[in-house]
Design a protein around this motif. Sequence first.
Motif, PDB file in Angstrom:
ATOM      1  N   LEU A  16       1.195   9.728   1.211  1.00  0.00           N
ATOM      2  CA  LEU A  16       0.426   9.113   0.247  1.00  0.00           C
ATOM      3  C   LEU A  16       0.520   7.828  -0.243  1.00  0.00           C
ATOM      4  O   LEU A  16      -0.323   6.971  -0.314  1.00  0.00           O
ATOM      5  N   ALA A  17       1.753   7.298  -0.009  1.00  0.00           N
ATOM      6  CA  ALA A  17       2.070   5.863  -0.349  1.00  0.00           C
ATOM      7  C   ALA A  17       1.653   5.128   0.920  1.00  0.00           C
ATOM      8  O   ALA A  17       0.998   3.919   0.931  1.00  0.00           O
ATOM      9  N   ALA A  18       1.550   5.452   2.237  1.00  0.00           N
ATOM     10  CA  ALA A  18       0.949   4.789   3.320  1.00  0.00           C
ATOM     11  C   ALA A  18      -0.483   4.941   3.334  1.00  0.00           C
ATOM     12  O   ALA A  18      -1.216   3.830   3.533  1.00  0.00           O
ATOM     13  N   LEU A  19      -1.035   5.886   2.806  1.00  0.00           N
ATOM     14  CA  LEU A  19      -2.480   6.026   2.656  1.00  0.00           C
ATOM     15  C   LEU A  19      -3.003   5.100   1.739  1.00  0.00           C
ATOM     16  O   LEU A  19      -4.260   4.566   1.674  1.00  0.00           O
ATOM     17  N   ARG A  23      -6.541   2.491   1.437  1.00  0.00           N
ATOM     18  CA  ARG A  23      -7.543   2.546   0.668  1.00  0.00           C
ATOM     19  C   ARG A  23      -7.361   2.048  -0.722  1.00  0.00           C
ATOM     20  O   ARG A  23      -6.929   2.451  -1.744  1.00  0.00           O
ATOM     21  N   PRO A  24      -7.516   0.626  -0.769  1.00  0.00           N
ATOM     22  CA  PRO A  24      -7.167  -0.301  -1.719  1.00  0.00           C
ATOM     23  C   PRO A  24      -7.973   0.256  -3.189  1.00  0.00           C
ATOM     24  O   PRO A  24      -7.571   0.070  -4.277  1.00  0.00           O
ATOM     25  N   ASP A  25      -9.271   0.845  -2.598  1.00  0.00           N
ATOM     26  CA  ASP A  25      -9.962   1.299  -3.789  1.00  0.00           C
ATOM     27  C   ASP A  25      -9.292   2.600  -4.601  1.00  0.00           C
ATOM     28  O   ASP A  25      -9.739   2.577  -5.862  1.00  0.00           O
ATOM     29  N   LEU A  30      -3.315   7.191  -5.605  1.00  0.00           N
ATOM     30  CA  LEU A  30      -2.587   7.443  -4.631  1.00  0.00           C
ATOM     31  C   LEU A  30      -1.066   7.195  -4.773  1.00  0.00           C
ATOM     32  O   LEU A  30      -0.213   8.087  -4.512  1.00  0.00           O
ATOM     33  N   GLU A  31      -0.712   6.083  -5.330  1.00  0.00           N
ATOM     34  CA  GLU A  31       0.667   5.692  -5.520  1.00  0.00           C
ATOM     35  C   GLU A  31       1.245   6.575  -6.740  1.00  0.00           C
ATOM     36  O   GLU A  31       2.252   6.802  -6.821  1.00  0.00           O
ATOM     37  N   ARG A  32       0.404   7.006  -7.804  1.00  0.00           N
ATOM     38  CA  ARG A  32       0.746   7.743  -8.908  1.00  0.00           C
ATOM     39  C   ARG A  32       1.031   9.099  -8.197  1.00  0.00           C
ATOM     40  O   ARG A  32       2.266   9.495  -8.605  1.00  0.00           O
ATOM     41  N   TRP A  33       0.476   9.788  -7.302  1.00  0.00           N
ATOM     42  CA  TRP A  33       0.625  11.066  -6.759  1.00  0.00           C
ATOM     43  C   TRP A  33       1.924  10.921  -5.939  1.00  0.00           C
ATOM     44  O   TRP A  33       2.594  11.752  -5.753  1.00  0.00           O
ATOM     45  N   SER A  34       1.707   9.774  -5.153  1.00  0.00           N
ATOM     46  CA  SER A  34       3.047   9.460  -4.364  1.00  0.00           C
ATOM     47  C   SER A  34       4.454   9.544  -5.031  1.00  0.00           C
ATOM     48  O   SER A  34       5.121  10.237  -4.629  1.00  0.00           O
TER      49      SER A  34
END
Length: 53
Positions: A16-19, A23-25, A30-34
Amino acid sequence: MLTMISLACIAGGVGLAALSLRRPDRAASLERWSGICLLTGLGLLGFALHASR
């Protein structure tokens, strides 16, 4: 079994961190879930290692 689940959570968190870089939007979500996946995985791994003693 618990060790495999924790490693899957850690791998999912890294994925998720790589994704989030691609996906900057949606990076904040994604960082929170990572972070949640990484903390869960590390917590489960610590518990599994402690329980195996």
